[in-house]
Every structure is written in C-alpha cells, then in structure tokens.
Motif scaffolding. Structure first.
Motif, mmCIF file in Angstrom:
data_model
loop_
_atom_site.group_PDB
_atom_site.id
_atom_site.type_symbol
_atom_site.label_atom_id
_atom_site.label_comp_id
_atom_site.label_asym_id
_atom_site.label_seq_id
_atom_site.Cartn_x
_atom_site.Cartn_y
_atom_site.Cartn_z
ATOM 1 N N ASN A 1 44.248 39.054 26.585
ATOM 2 C CA ASN A 1 43.743 37.822 26.047
ATOM 3 C C ASN A 1 44.211 36.617 26.843
ATOM 4 N N LEU A 2 45.549 36.356 26.849
ATOM 5 C CA LEU A 2 45.991 35.119 27.490
ATOM 6 C C LEU A 2 45.772 35.151 28.990
ATOM 7 N N SER A 3 45.910 36.331 29.614
ATOM 8 C CA SER A 3 45.675 36.401 31.061
ATOM 9 C C SER A 3 44.230 36.004 31.370
ATOM 10 N N GLY A 4 43.298 36.541 30.634
ATOM 11 C CA GLY A 4 41.888 36.196 30.847
ATOM 12 C C GLY A 4 41.616 34.735 30.547
ATOM 13 N N LEU A 5 42.227 34.252 29.483
ATOM 14 C CA LEU A 5 42.047 32.859 29.090
ATOM 15 C C LEU A 5 42.553 31.914 30.181
ATOM 16 N N ALA A 6 43.728 32.231 30.733
ATOM 17 C CA ALA A 6 44.313 31.368 31.761
ATOM 18 C C ALA A 6 43.482 31.409 33.039
ATOM 19 N N VAL A 7 43.093 32.618 33.472
ATOM 20 C CA VAL A 7 42.323 32.733 34.717
ATOM 21 C C VAL A 7 40.969 32.042 34.551
ATOM 22 N N ALA A 8 40.328 32.223 33.401
ATOM 23 C CA ALA A 8 39.029 31.575 33.186
ATOM 24 C C ALA A 8 39.173 30.057 33.205
ATOM 25 N N THR A 9 40.231 29.541 32.575
ATOM 26 C CA THR A 9 40.446 28.100 32.552
ATOM 27 C C THR A 9 40.634 27.551 33.970
ATOM 28 N N PHE A 10 41.479 28.233 34.745
ATOM 29 C CA PHE A 10 41.748 27.750 36.100
ATOM 30 C C PHE A 10 40.507 27.892 36.988
ATOM 31 N N LEU A 11 39.733 28.927 36.757
ATOM 32 C CA LEU A 11 38.511 29.112 37.540
ATOM 33 C C LEU A 11 37.534 27.976 37.240
ATOM 34 N N ALA A 12 37.404 27.633 35.971
ATOM 35 C CA ALA A 12 36.509 26.528 35.593
ATOM 36 C C ALA A 12 37.016 25.216 36.210
ATOM 37 N N ARG A 13 38.334 25.026 36.187
ATOM 38 C CA ARG A 13 38.891 23.800 36.762
ATOM 39 C C ARG A 13 38.630 23.761 38.264
ATOM 40 N N ARG B 1 52.368 38.645 35.270
ATOM 41 C CA ARG B 1 53.165 38.132 36.378
ATOM 42 C C ARG B 1 52.417 37.052 37.143
ATOM 43 N N PRO B 2 53.134 36.041 37.577
ATOM 44 C CA PRO B 2 52.489 34.943 38.313
ATOM 45 C C PRO B 2 51.658 35.427 39.497
ATOM 46 N N ALA B 3 52.216 36.313 40.342
ATOM 47 C CA ALA B 3 51.484 36.724 41.544
ATOM 48 C C ALA B 3 50.206 37.470 41.176
ATOM 49 N N GLN B 4 50.269 38.264 40.106
ATOM 50 C CA GLN B 4 49.090 39.040 39.709
ATOM 51 C C GLN B 4 48.022 38.113 39.119
ATOM 52 N N LEU B 5 48.452 37.129 38.353
ATOM 53 C CA LEU B 5 47.483 36.173 37.807
ATOM 54 C C LEU B 5 46.789 35.427 38.947
ATOM 55 N N ALA B 6 47.576 34.999 39.937
ATOM 56 C CA ALA B 6 46.985 34.283 41.077
ATOM 57 C C ALA B 6 46.056 35.213 41.857
ATOM 58 N N GLY B 7 46.472 36.474 42.015
ATOM 59 C CA GLY B 7 45.622 37.434 42.726
ATOM 60 C C GLY B 7 44.297 37.654 41.995
ATOM 61 N N SER B 8 44.369 37.706 40.679
ATOM 62 C CA SER B 8 43.139 37.887 39.902
ATOM 63 C C SER B 8 42.229 36.673 40.041
ATOM 64 N N LEU B 9 42.848 35.505 40.030
ATOM 65 C CA LEU B 9 42.049 34.288 40.198
ATOM 66 C C LEU B 9 41.353 34.289 41.554
ATOM 67 N N ARG B 10 42.084 34.751 42.579
ATOM 68 C CA ARG B 10 41.473 34.784 43.909
ATOM 69 C C ARG B 10 40.319 35.782 43.971
ATOM 70 N N VAL B 11 40.483 36.930 43.343
ATOM 71 C CA VAL B 11 39.383 37.903 43.321
ATOM 72 C C VAL B 11 38.162 37.288 42.633
ATOM 73 N N CYS B 12 38.394 36.577 41.531
ATOM 74 C CA CYS B 12 37.269 35.923 40.853
ATOM 75 C C CYS B 12 36.598 34.909 41.783
ATOM 76 N N ALA B 13 37.409 34.127 42.480
ATOM 77 C CA ALA B 13 36.834 33.140 43.402
ATOM 78 C C ALA B 13 36.066 33.843 44.519
ATOM 79 N N SER B 14 36.580 34.980 44.971
ATOM 80 C CA SER B 14 35.877 35.721 46.034
ATOM 81 C C SER B 14 34.535 36.239 45.542
ATOM 82 N N VAL B 15 34.509 36.703 44.300
ATOM 83 C CA VAL B 15 33.246 37.202 43.745
ATOM 84 C C VAL B 15 32.249 36.043 43.638
#
Lengths: 463, 463, 463
Positions: free
Chosen positions: A197-209, A336-350
């Motif tokens: 939940n929170l991991s997805g919520l945080a990544v989605a928020t940062f992606l939108a930003r 983990r911070p690095a994993q959250l950032a890595g997930s955000l990057r994968v989303c940006a790559s997609v």
C-alpha cells in the motif's frame, strides 16, 4: 524528448530517502476503505500533487456493489482485571479488525477468544484482518500476547462508528497533448502496512509530481483509491473516461528488497505489457513476468470483461507470497529507500517508452543511406554502450511506417532509450520522419511499399 | 527433376580442388571497389561463365551515394635508409591501406607512425584496412615489422591513382521458364583475402557454371560486385528487376572449416529462409540459423526497407567473429577444398528445394489410395533410408493444393529430396497432379475442399 | 450436466473386470477383415448395445479400393509323419497367416519352410501375419516349434475358403440434440490379439452403453469395422454423414499398462485435440501427445485430405513400438482391468469436455460481481481442491462470449470439470448466461463489447 534523461539527473539516493520518508509520515494513520484515515492520507498526497478529492455517499449503487457505510475509529483496547491495556489500538492500529463494529463489554476469555486472531507460526507478528461486508468485531494480536491471556474476565472496547457517510478517493489528472490516458492506480486503504500500500502510494505520488508541468504526449490519471470498492466506484462513475485509457499500471508491494514482478493485463500483449517487459529485461535487477489471472489487486476490476483495459500490475515481491504480507512485519524496515527509488525509475522508464513509442518512415529507404558523410557513423561514446551505430541501422532498416520504436527495440534487443535517441538523431539528419498516428496501419505488404517508392526514385535508377 | 541427382554424380574431391585452385588463381590480385583489380578478377570469372561486365562512371548518383573515383595502384613500399624495402606491396597487397592516395616522400618515423596499422595481439599478421570515402593513406604491416623500425627517416612511396573512371561489376543471367529470379550475390572487392570474398566468388562461379544450360524453373542472376557501393549501384540501376527477385542469397566466408551459419532475410520466414533452414537441418555438418540484423554484407542493401527482398546470407564462420578475419591469416590455407565443395553442395541443395518446391493435388483424396496394387508399397532401397513409403504417405496426405513440398518436408521431418522423389513417383502413377502456381492460394478451408470433392465421388459412394 | 459425475459413481474395479471379461469372451474368435469371425464378434457387441450390422458385397468399389472376397476358415494344421498335429490352428488361430488360401498337401520341409514365419528373437512367441491382397498361404509358429521340425515330409492343411461374400461392419448411432456427430471408431478384424483390437473394441462398446439413453448434446456414431478397408468402405458409403463429424477418436491398444498416447488429428488443433490434451494433462497417469502422421490406424483414412476430419487416435502403448505387438504375447495377461477402466474414464472425460464446452456471457461484466453476498465466495470443500473460487473468477473474467469453457480451462490451468461446475453455479446465480452456438463468433473487439455494455449500465454510473 526522453523522460529518462531528466529523471536520471536526480540523485537516486535522495529520491529514495524522500520516498521512504513520505511512507514513514503516512505509516501511523489508521486507514480503511472509508473514513478519516484515508481522508488524512489523501490530504498528505494533495500536499505534493494536484489532487481532486471525491466523496461518494454510502448506499450509492456501483455496478454490482453498494458503497458501504463509513467507518471511523477513535480507540480500542483489551484491558486486564488490573485495568492495564493488554492490547492497545494506540500502539498499533492493526490490533483492531478493520471495520469492527463498536463494542464495550466485559467478557470471559473463552468468549473473547472467538474474536482474537494471531499467527501461531510467527508468534511476534500481529496479523491484519478486515470485515468490510459482514458486521463483526475482533482483535488481532501477536500469538505471544494471546498466550499470556488467562482464563479471566477482560474489558473490551472498540470505540468505532459505522454510519452513513462517504467513500473517499483522490484523483490527479495531468493533461497531455492527447486525450488518450495512461492510468496509474494504487490503493490507499491499508492501515500501518508499508509495502502493501504505502510503497505504491509513495511511488505513484512521486511519479505524478515528476510528470506535473511537463509537456506530455498522453494525459495521465493517478487514482488513490480504496481497494476493490474504490476501483469499482471509480469505474462506475467514469465509464466513458475508462474507454480513453490506452495503458495502465496498478502499483503495489513495490518497496521491498525483492526483484520485480509484472503481472500482464488480461489482453496479455498490450503495449503496456510489452513496454514493462522490455524495460524489465533491460534492468539490472532480477524480474519475472507473470500471466494475468483474475486474482490480485485492482487490475482485476480494470481487466473485468466489460472493460478489459490494458492495465497490468507492477510489484516487487508478489502479494500473498511473502511471510510479512498482511502482518505487522510489513513495516518501515521492510521497505527500503533504494528499492523505492529503483521502482520509481522503472515506472519512469516504462512511461518513457509509452511517451516516445512512435512509428517512423525512413526517407532514404533504398539501400543504406551513407551515414559516414553525415558524421553518423562514429560513436559519440557514452550511454549507448557502443550500440549507437547498430541502433541507427536498426531504426533505418525497420522504419517502414509499420514498425514502432518498441517493435524495433524488441527485435534488435537494444534498450528503448538507445533506439529512441537514434530515431531523434536520424530525424535531425533528415533521414527519418515520424508517421502520424492516423497513418500508421498494420504492416503494409512489402510489394506495395516497394512499388510506391519505385516510381519516386525511378529517375535516379534509370540509366 | 532434381538438381542434386546430377550434382552428386560429380566427384566432390575433384570439385573441391577446382574451387580451391580458382581461389588460388585469384588470390594475388589487388582488388578494390573500383579499378583494374576487380576488372581482372571479373575477366577470370568470365572465362568460366557468361558474364556481362558493367562500367558505371565515377560521380554517378546511386540512391543516397555517389560512385567514387576509380583507384589503381602499381607499387608501394617503405624503404629504410639503406634503400631496402622494409614494407613491400609487391610481397603482399594488404600492406597498403586500400584506396590510399598517392604519396612519395621521406619522413621521420614519428610522422610515418601515424599512418601505420598493426595487430599487436597477432604480431605476425598484417591487418586489412580501407579508406574508401575519406582521402588518406597508410600502410598495414605485422606488429613485428613495426617494432623493427627505428627512429630514422624512411622513404615512403604509394604509386596509386584516384581519378575519374568507373565502378565495375559483373552479372551472369541464366534465363529460366519463369521471369521470377533467384539472386546470388557475392562481393569481389577484397584483395588477397581468401575466405572473405574469394570463397564466395569461387562458389558462386561454380554454381553458375553448374546451372548454365540447364532447364530451369527460375531465372538466375549472379552478381559479382564490390561490397556496399556495388550492391547499391546495382539496385539503383535495376529497381524494377529487383522486384522480380523471389529468393536470394549472399555468399561470403564460405570456405573455412567452421560449421554453416545462415542469417535470415529481414522477412524472417521467406521461402529462402525456410529452404536453407531445411537443408542445413538435414546436413551432417553443424549449422546455426541467425536472425536478421542490419549489420553484415550486401544483404543489408537487398533487405533495406525500400526493397525488403527475401535475401539471406550463407556463411561458414561468421565475418568479424574469427581472428583471421580481415588479416593476412585469411589466406589459401584458411580455406579448404572439402569445405568449398561442401558449401557448393549446400547451395545446390537449396536451389533444388526452390526449383522443385511446388504444390500438388492428391487425385485420390478420399481415404488412402491402394499403393500395394501399384507396386508403390515396397521400398526400392537406396537413398531414402527406408523413408520412401512414409514420404509417399505424407505427400498423399498433405497434397490438398495448399501444402507445398517444402511444407510437407518440414512437417514430416523428411529431407526434401525424398519428398520430392515421392511426389514424382506419385505423379507418374497418376495419383498426384501439380497445381499451377496461379491456382495455389492460401490454405482453403477444409469444408470447401471436402464438399468440392464430395460431388466428384458421389456416384461411387452412393449405394 | 456432467457426464463424469455419473460415471464416477460406478465402481472402477467392477468396470475393469467387466471390460476384461468382455475381451476374454471375444478373444478366442478367429477374426479377419471379412467372414464369420467378425460377424460373431459384432453379434456379441450387439448383445450389449444397439448395433446395426452392414454387409457390403465383395467386388463393391470403395474409392480407390474394392471390397475383397470373403475369407473363412475351419481348420488348419501341420502334421508330422506320425500324424501328430505339430502346428494346430485349433490351439491358436494366429498359427495361420490370415487370409491364407486353401491348401491340402504333403511336402518336404524345405518347401514348407518358405511358408513359415517365426520371431527368432522371441523364440516362444507366435507372430501375427496377414496376406489380404495377395493370394498366398502360410503358417506362423514359435521359433522353438520350427527348430523342432526335421528334414521330413509334412502334411499341410488349411481348410479355408476365399469366395464372393461380404464385408461386415457394425454401427451404433445414438442421437443427440444436434445432428453434429462425434465418431468413435475401432477395428474389429484382429484374431486372438488382446491389446491391439480387443481393448479398443471393449472400451468403445462400454462407452456406447454408458451413453445410451442419455440426454446428449451431440449425436454419437460408434464404428466397429475391419481396419483400413472397413474405414474406407464406411467413408465411401457415408460421404455426407462424414461431413457432420465434429469430433472423433480412433481407439486402439488401450488396455496395456503403458501411459497414454494421443496422436493428434491432421488439423493439429481441432477441439478434439485440445480436449484430449487437456484431459491427459489433468490425468494422474503419464501421457504424451504425438503429432499427426499418415501412418497408424484408421485415423489415416478419416484424416485423408478429401475428408480431413478432426479425428485423433487414443492409445496407451503405441502400436508397433512394444515387443508384444502383433504376436501371441498380446494376450489377455497383457491387458489389465484397471487400465481398461482408466481408458474408459479418460474417454468419458473427453466426451464430458465436448458435451459441456460452450461459451457464456458474464451478465455483470463491469468490475467483479460481489460474490460474497451471494455466498459464492466460500468454498464448498470437496472435489475442487480449493480451486472453486479461482474457477468462478476465471469464468467470470473470461466469459465475454468469445472464450469457451475449454479456452478458460486451458488459460487458467484448472481442470475442465471444475470450470464447468463453476459455470453451472454462476448460471444458477444469474451471473452467467450461455451464448447460443450461432451467436458465438470469433473474438469480438474489446471496444465493441465495452460500448455495448456501456449503455446498459450507464444509469448506474451516471452520478
């Protein structure tokens, strides 16, 4: 232009810390599928991105469902005979079965026991339980806590309310050049659980930003909704908007240390499925592609047969398969911070693939154009790993108006950004021209394209 | 009739020796993409097959390119202070960077050094270098030779000319029953290199000689051209002829001791791709099928998107992957008589498939015809490895007018010649009839073919 | 309704014993492709199911063949000089080459020897030989028996007749709701051989008996025919009936202890091929799927190109690959009650798929319907292995009118009966509705199905 270039100028470590901090800020809130917990959560998301909040009254029919009554909770505990709080909602909101009806009573252990839930195999962990659609109450506690209870009378209090109110969800819409939409959906209904939940919520928020204010090809719609009932409610209220969704992702369990898992859309070979598959193949982290199944998170709603939207689900560890899932061990140490950032990057790559995946036409399609005299045969060095020249040759060779850049990336095995850069350089050189989306049909027969060009170049050949 | 039957009556050992001898005769000539070297080479090919020589003037625009000035060379050397030729073009024509501009000068080693090319890892080998489209000069020498040079002044001479003239290529056209063409292309521009170039040149020449005067289904066009610019020039001058190419092969690096490699055409599943794949699967030598990529030899021109011809590339070792490639070690020892003969036989086998790959119709399609009373159920022994009867059953079963013999060979796993022989025998027996090419469409629906036949045999069945 | 439910209420052990007993009763009869042996066999089948007997006169043309003269045999032997029967037809009917012409003579061993057949590698087994289409005579005996013969004169008698008569076959037709047919074919022409022939005969008989009197979707046609000539004769006389065959199975060698083998129809992906493949994947016994080839049993006639019927062949051990094949070792010990019953159950499972494989439409296709309030979210326990809920979700998700239940079973990996039960329960709940066969076209585009439903539910969503 590439989303990634800009993205990669940010500091991944800083991003990771910010993502984790946002999750930490949200962690203590007792969320549910309705109520003030999700409202407070959406308000904190709304501090970071332009979020429209929707309130849907209890009792509203939404397809086969009905919006339930709103649940709120102030306090809950089990007190021993000496008045000590042995189980205390204020210490951990998982202690109360989510959507518990109000209770205030004293009862013997043998009666209380039928309302207690533990995980005997993990005696220190508290399970997470809900009872949304069946009125009931209960407590979740560690098995060790339960073993300490004796055959005595206990005071039980759940100071909750279940009343007509609203279901609340948030929506962030970022307009692009096209009315066609990319949907990013995450659920926001779990209480103190970090990965689910929170991991997805945080990544989605940062992606939108990250996307806010950018010049975008597609319009984007981010949904922060309670699971299942939220997706069904949104679909019921946005039947026609849903028809504009060209690509979509559900984000969940995306902050733990596991490799990536992508569950394909019901269609199985939608562009989003291919884009995520391509990005993961070119990611250094391990990854696995899973077939669609009708179990899971909100992709099951988006992929219901009446909609059949091209929406997949991106995860790290798969929900239900890791022991911490739906327990108090899914906490802030588990993500983990690095994993959250890595997930955000994968989303940006997609999204970079989706934004830049177009068809082009080679304007010098007869033989290979002479790259040397255009200074296109030397490598600029750097990011392409020596693949710049092959990428140019691939783009020239396959750009017959039918192959998209993603097609070319897949066939060549070269990462999309390198292919996309090659296309940009070739366009600048006048060797390539984008095909408008309307003019890009299915593969034209080779004969047709050959004779079409044939007349155009006949004067050159005629000697 | 089978090309192979006739081919296999020749003595493979003799053929191998003749092929190798032809390569040896051509080896000393200093070829380039223009000039007298390629002219002399084509003259020697023309001694063996009917070759038409084309001369295209320098400056002629050919698609995105321009025919370059013609290069010729008489002598070149580096002389030491004592007048001794330390590097001598007359000993090995690889010593001069191909297309070097004329030089006559004395210069100190440190200046000369910027024009010298060696392979430090292979200190006894001379590299092969060209500078076709950038005016420059240089010498290639063994690393050992270079280490022997001292910090002295050296006399440098390149007695070459780069002047308006012509690009020369040769074309051998063998008419067949159909105007549809099979294209066999090899490059003829490399100087003293045996596998890369001469092997393909020799096999193509012998293949053309083998086909000359035969009763052929297809027309054949053999191209002996300088690499890249030659293919582009031919395509620019033959835009409409190119549209008649039904199948094609580029032959290169086909004489070394490695297994076969076939690089598929851009189409990936053209008949030529399937034919070569089938032949290699049934060849005792190891082989590998490679996907198309836009790097390689002249298939990249034939497969450019404006043409997209069904042309693949047949090799033994893959260019660029063996250490001898583009060095003095690619010499007459590197290619072998038996391998050259084996390559020629594979080419003949491929052409045998293409020549004989037709569709047939079983004239007794209801149930299995009674082979026994036609003496077709006993094996003649010999070449079919006991597969004659199964081949007949397969041909009868699949010959519904939609399956070609290659389809049948692929589905049955039986080698094409055995399938082809079975078809011939069944035709003689009146059980099979060829379908004219015009009448052979895509797979007809089973229902249609069944009811069509139904009326034809109804009288027999009606009782 | 499920055929299997009813089937599984029978006692497998009892069924196995009955099947084996039927084979044992049939075993002693000397069958051939014509004559009283097959007549007596069909009469015994006719004691169990409604069998129509057909008699086709010798000399009748059937496609490329002619119905042969009828063969009957009363006695045969080789007598030694002392009058002892050394080889005796009455002890084992395999001793006479099937279709032997009459002989009554005394001859020296060296002449007799050319008419004797043995298996040197298996000195105790008697081979099975025929000479249907070439007039000849011979004896089959164990190698040990032959070694005991000396260089003496032997009295030879084959009291057979080969005269104009009839070819006999049996047909059992069970009408269903549809005129479309399922064909089950077995050959009934082998003498005392158990697996090759009697196993298929027994399973087909019991299958027909099991289906008799049931309410069936398809009509069924069971053929008990002599191999090759019988199938050809039936096809020649039933050209138009054959066009109604929607699915078919040839049953042979289906009683031994080997795992299952299914040879696909010529089409390769017919519904029968998928149904058998699915059933075998979900069977605990080992199994293997074989591609079609034009060698085998009567599927080669049904799959001849003029018919190309969707008929596969179900076996346990594959004919010709086990040493007992066509020898006296293919006896009543070689086939086993449990294996015969298992084969019968697999056949019933396949028919259960075919009978119940329909398309449905989810009547609540927008989002997931709320199963909980219908009591469909709890598992009834029992046969579904916890797959009842996933099966319901799969059926709901894929029932867009294009996916059949077999499609759903294949995609979900869940056994067909569980999927079929889920569909039945969902139909009862009003969530699912069958699509009539006429209305089930190829996959409708997702857009179309979405907008169609869109208007239907718009009022709910419009707020």
């Amino acid at each position: 232009m590439s989303l990634l270039t800009d993205f990669d100028q940010r500091n991944a470590a800083t991003l990771g810390r910010e993502l984790h901090q946002f999750a930490a800020d949200l962690f203590p809130i007792c969320r549910s599928i309705t109520g003030d917990g999700i409202r407070r959560t959406l308000a904190m998301v709304g501090d970071r991105i332009a979020l429209q909040i929707h309130e849907v009254p209890s009792g509203t029919p939404v397809f086969d469902w009905t919006v339930p009554r709103e649940w709120n909770i102030r306090d809950a505990y089990i007190k021993g005979p000496d008045g000590e709080r042995l189980v205390d909602f204020k210490k951990c909101n998982l202690h109360v079965v989510n959507y518990s009806t109000p209770v205030r009573s004293t009862m013997p252990f043998r009666e209380l026991k039928t309302h207690l839930f533990t995980i005997p195999d993990r005696p220190d962990w508290i399970p997470y339980r809900t009872s949304y659609y069946k009125e009931d109450w209960g407590f979740c506690l560690s098995h060790r806590q339960m073993l300490a209870l004796k055959d005595l009378d206990y005071e039980v209090c759940i100071d909750s309310s279940l009343e007509n109110g609203h279901l609340t969800y948030g929506e962030c819409y970022l307009p692009g050049h096209s009315a066609d939409e990319i949907l990013i959906s995450c659920h926001a209904c779990h209480p103190s659980l970090a990965n689910d939940n929170l991991s997805g919520l945080a990544v989605a928020t940062f992606l939108a930003r990250f996307l806010s204010g950018r010049d975008l090809r597609y319009s984007y719609r981010f949904l922060f909704i309670p699971g299942t009932i939220g997706a069904i409610t949104w679909l019921a209220r946005n039947h026609q908007t849903a028809a504009r969704v060209r690509h979509g992702l559900v984000l969940t369990c995306i902050g733990d240390s596991g490799g990536f898992h992508y569950k394909k859309s019901r269609r199985g070979n939608a562009e989003i499925d291919r884009a995520v598959g391509h990005v993961l193949r070119h990611t250094s982290e391990p990854s696995e592609i899973l077939d669609f199944s009708p179990s899971g998170y909100d992709e099951r709603q988006y992929c219901s047969p009446g909609f059949n939207l091209p929406v997949g689900c991106l995860m790290r560890s798969v929900w239900g398969t890791f022991p911490e899932y739906h327990t108090s061990a899914d906490n802030l140490e588990f993500i983990r911070p690095a994993q959250l950032a890595g997930s955000l990057r994968v989303c940006a790559s997609v999204l970079d693939v989706l934004e830049n995946n177009r068809r082009y036409r080679n304007l010098a399609p007869y033989g290979e154009p002479q790259l040397g005299r255009r200074n296109l045969y030397g490598s600029p060095g750097g990011g392409g790993n020596g693949l710049e020249i092959p990428a140019r040759l691939w783009v020239l060779n396959l750009s017959d108006g039918a192959y998209s850049l993603l097609d070319i990336a897949e066939r060549s095995g070269i990462a999309f950004p390198v292919i996309s850069d090659a296309a940009a350089i070739l366009c600048q050189s006048g060797l390539l021209s984008p095909v408008s989306d309307e003019d890009a049909p299915a593969n034209p027969p080779a004969e047709a394209s050959r004779s079409e060009g044939s007349s155009g170049r006949q004067t050159i050949a005629g000697r």
